[in-house]
Structures are given as C-alpha cells and as structure tokens.
Design a protein around this motif. Structure first.
Motif, mmCIF file in Angstrom:
data_model
loop_
_atom_site.group_PDB
_atom_site.id
_atom_site.type_symbol
_atom_site.label_atom_id
_atom_site.label_comp_id
_atom_site.label_asym_id
_atom_site.label_seq_id
_atom_site.Cartn_x
_atom_site.Cartn_y
_atom_site.Cartn_z
ATOM 1 N N UNK A 88 1.594 -104.010 -11.740
ATOM 2 C CA UNK A 88 0.596 -104.835 -11.059
ATOM 3 C C UNK A 88 0.294 -106.090 -11.871
ATOM 4 N N UNK A 89 0.123 -107.179 -11.169
ATOM 5 C CA UNK A 89 -0.430 -108.361 -11.817
ATOM 6 C C UNK A 89 -1.929 -108.143 -11.992
ATOM 7 N N UNK A 90 -2.542 -108.721 -13.008
ATOM 8 C CA UNK A 90 -3.994 -108.522 -13.180
ATOM 9 C C UNK A 90 -4.758 -109.081 -11.994
ATOM 10 N N UNK A 91 -5.715 -108.303 -11.505
ATOM 11 C CA UNK A 91 -6.527 -108.771 -10.383
ATOM 12 C C UNK A 91 -7.401 -109.934 -10.834
ATOM 13 N N UNK A 109 3.548 -105.879 -5.851
ATOM 14 C CA UNK A 109 3.224 -104.465 -6.021
ATOM 15 C C UNK A 109 2.229 -103.986 -4.968
ATOM 16 N N UNK A 110 1.376 -104.890 -4.452
ATOM 17 C CA UNK A 110 0.431 -104.516 -3.394
ATOM 18 C C UNK A 110 1.176 -104.080 -2.139
ATOM 19 N N UNK A 111 2.171 -104.857 -1.749
ATOM 20 C CA UNK A 111 2.932 -104.526 -0.533
ATOM 21 C C UNK A 111 3.828 -103.320 -0.766
ATOM 22 N N UNK A 112 4.236 -103.091 -1.983
ATOM 23 C CA UNK A 112 4.994 -101.874 -2.277
ATOM 24 C C UNK A 112 4.099 -100.646 -2.105
ATOM 25 N N UNK A 113 2.846 -100.749 -2.535
ATOM 26 C CA UNK A 113 1.896 -99.651 -2.316
ATOM 27 C C UNK A 113 1.709 -99.374 -0.834
ATOM 28 N N UNK A 403 2.205 -109.872 -21.871
ATOM 29 C CA UNK A 403 0.803 -110.010 -21.487
ATOM 30 C C UNK A 403 0.604 -111.165 -20.519
ATOM 31 N N UNK A 404 -0.578 -111.248 -19.957
ATOM 32 C CA UNK A 404 -0.879 -112.286 -18.967
ATOM 33 C C UNK A 404 -2.228 -112.923 -19.287
#
Length: 424
Positions: A88-91, A109-113, A403-404
C-alpha cells in the motif's frame, strides 16, 4: 522405536488435520460476511463520491478493507507459511477529504483489494470451508452408523448420506462404511487450507508490473543514494580542509613561533600561547560539529527517540515530541530517519514562519512493520517537494530504504510532513 516414531507421526498428522478443519471453519464463518460487507460498503461509498457523501466515507471504508486484507496476510503467514507482501502507498494525512479519497483510489493496491473481495466470498469461502467438510462429513457417517440416524428417519423422503438412503440399521452401517472411506480424504485438509491462502496470494499479491515499477524506483533511489554519499564525502573533506585542518596548521605555526620567542620575548610568547589554546578549542568544536553532522553520538547511544528529543531542545521555537517505539531499528534506518526529521525541522524554522512544532514517532505493526514520523508546524504553509529543495533530498534519502514522503501544506497552513520507512 520405529513403531513409536510412526505413532508420533500419525498423531502429528491427526492434530494438523483437526487444526486445519477448525481454522478453516472459523475462517469461513468470517470470510463470507466480512467480504460481502466490505465489498458492498466500498462499492456504495465509491458510487456516492460524485455527490460528496463518498468523499467522507470512502477513506474510512477503504481503511477497513485494508485492515481486513492485512489480517488475512497475517493468517496466511502464521497458519500456512504463505507470505503475501503488503504494497500500500501511505494514505494521505491531509484533512482535505478530496485529497484523502482520491489519494487512496489512485493506489493500485486499493483496486487489488476490491478485486479480491468477490473472489474471497466465493472461491475463498469454499476453499476455507472444505477442510472442515473433509473432516466433519466422514464423522457424520460414523455417527449415523452408531444409531443417530433414527431421529432423521421420519423426514420426508428419508435421510440421505451421500448416495446412501438411510432407512434402517443396515443402510446406516453402509453409510458408516462410506464415512470410513471418505475419512481417508480428511488428511488433505491442511493442503486445502494452504490452497486457500495461495489463492488469496494470487489475487491479493502485487502483480509483475507493480513489482517491476518498485524495482525501477528502488534502482533510481539507490543511484541517488550513491550520488548523495559521494557528495557528502566531498563536503566532509572540504569542511576538514577549510576548518579544523586550517586551524591546526595555524596552531602549529604559532607553537613554532612560541619556541623562538620563549627566551627573547616571553610576553609575546604568552599571547601566542593563549591564541594557540583558543585555536585548539575552536578546532575541537568544529570537529565535534562535523562528527555530529555525520552521526550524532546521542543517536548511537540512546536511539532515535532520544536523539530527536535532543534535536527538539536545540530548536529556537517550542517543539513537542511524542515517541512510541517498542525498540530500536537498524542503525542505517535510524540515521536516515534522524536526518530526515532534522531537515524537516530546518525547513519549518527557515521558511514556515511557525511558532510551534509537533513531532510524532511511532511504529506501525501491521504487515511487515513501518516506522512512521510526522512533523507538523502551524506556519504559513505552501511547502512542496520541488527539485533542489530540502524535502526532495529527504524523499531521496527515504527512498533508499523503500520509504515514502508525503507533504500536506495548504496555503495558510498547517504543514504536515509524513515519513514512512519499512522497519521491523
């Protein structure tokens, strides 16, 4: 001894089979309602985005879906040894619901969920329930053979066990024989449960395209790290040459002059001696500052939390620090986090015109673990990750560790800089 080993092995297999059945049944009871509820709420919430309601509800719903998926990742690792990485990218931490909603919706990753939830409520439910069926259905046949068929004999059409129509004790014994035959399949329960988690990994795991993109980004950040390290070494060399080294050379010349003047002009020798002593003090101070810039002693001795607290004490404006770290990270991670915080604080002091700063450090235990740091100030806002800026340098530093960096800084403030580094 051989017989004992076989008995022990058989006992282990029986326990593993029974445990897989219990886990599969419990998982099936949670899988169906959880997946249906998560998918329904997500679809409805996203559909309501155009009228504004979904802007408020979608981040909360998607956060719940992520938590549900992360829980399944933990079970897959603990129950079947199947590793499903979380990507996941950080919200976005912005208070703006539009930014938060579309930031999460832009995450692959949202659409994969959301693709995984329908699979989980159908094929996932079946593969989770099947281990319990493989164990409980043969036991039902044995229970029928033991005489428990009689309460069901009055049902319309009688009672069927598989293809056996149970009407009397003879047919009940036939059902028991079928149950014994099916009991041989019960040993497949652990494998079927593993199959369930492999199916989950197939749908929920990152695709090849996303993994290739992550490799590309990591390659670029590693290259940036090498360039940054080379530049840092040149800076250290320059600081040593122009600072401490020049003072030490001057001090050596003063000491040579003092040797000549000791007998001829003692007063002048004493003045030069005092000057040499001050040069040594200044050189020592410069060396300490240089060492502190390379790796602060408090960071090595006390860890990231205390090092950031010491950093906050040196700030010219009030700075509050909140630390919730259960232990210490690896030294390179601590160093990267420390200097990232230092740069964020420098930006806040120089450019934000703030009169208060808040720092929060805590460890997120979901998935593989994450060190999350936020630096917030009440300044004028307008901060951005632009080429050549300090924040761009922080982003490159964090990228070395996968990291991001996320910045929320609307005009008028406040500014919130969020940094996340994968960290056990």
């Amino acid at each position: 001894m051989t017989i004992e080993t076989r008995d022990g092995s058989r006992s282990t297999r029986v326990r593993a089979t029974g445990l897989a059945a219990v886990r599969g049944l419990a998982l099936a009871l949670v899988t169906l309602p959880g997946a249906v509820l998560g998918f329904t709420l997500a679809v409805v919430s996203i559909a309501l985005v155009p009228i504004g309601v979904g802007l408020v509800t979608t981040p909360w719903v998607l956060t719940g879906v992520r938590a549900f998926a992360d829980w399944r990742r933990v079970l897959a690792a603990e129950w079947a040894g199947v590793r499903i990485p979380s990507a996941y990218r950080p919200a976005p931490e912005s208070a703006n619901p539009w930014t938060r909603t579309f930031g999460m919706l832009r995450d692959p990753a949202t659409w994969r969920d959301l693709r995984w939830l329908p699979v989980d409520m159908t094929a996932g439910f079946v593969t989770a329930l099947l281990p319990a069926v493989l164990v409980l259905y043969p036991l039902e046949g044995l229970a029928i053979a033991a005489g428990l068929w009689r309460p069901f004999s009055e049902l319309d059409g009688g009672y069927w066990y598989g293809f056996v129509h149970v009407t009397d004790q003879a047919s009940a014994l036939l059902a028991g024989a079928l149950g014994v035959a099916l009991l041989a399949l019960a040993s497949l329960a652990p494998r079927v449960l593993t199959l369930h988690f492999r199916l989950t990994r197939t749908v929920l795991g990152a695709g090849q395209g996303e993994l290739a993109e992550r490799v590309r980004v990591l390659t670029e950040t590693r290259r940036d790290a090498v360039d940054t390290s080379a530049a840092e070494l040149r800076r250290i060399e320059r600081d040593l040459h122009d600072g401490a080294q020049a003072r030490l050379v001057a001090m050596g010349m003063d000491l040579g002059t003092i040797e000549v003047l000791l007998d001829k002009d003692p007063a002048q020798a004493r003045r030069l001696l005092a000057q040499a002593r001050q040069s040594s003090v200044d050189a020592l101070a410069e060396l300490r500052d240089l060492v502190r810039g390379i790796h602060p002693p408090v960071l090595a001795e006390r860890g990231l939390g205390d090092a950031v607290r010491a950093l906050a004490l040196r700030m010219p404006i009030p700075t509050e620090v909140s630390v919730d770290l259960p232990g210490r990270a690896e030294a390179p991670v601590e160093s990267a986090a420390y200097f990232a915080v230092s740069e964020a604080l420098t930006n806040a002091v120089k450019h934000a015109n703030a009169d208060r700063i808040w720092i929060d450090l805590h460890h997120v235990r979901e998935g593989a673990g994450m060190l999350r740091i936020t630096v917030t100030d009440n300044g004028r806002g307008g901060a951005a990750i632009a080429a050549g800026s300090g924040l761009a340098g922080v982003e490159r530093r964090l990228g070395t560790f996968d990291g991001v960096l996320a910045v929320s800084s609307p005009a008028g403030g406040p500014t919130m800089v969020t940094m996340e580094i994968p960290c056990a």
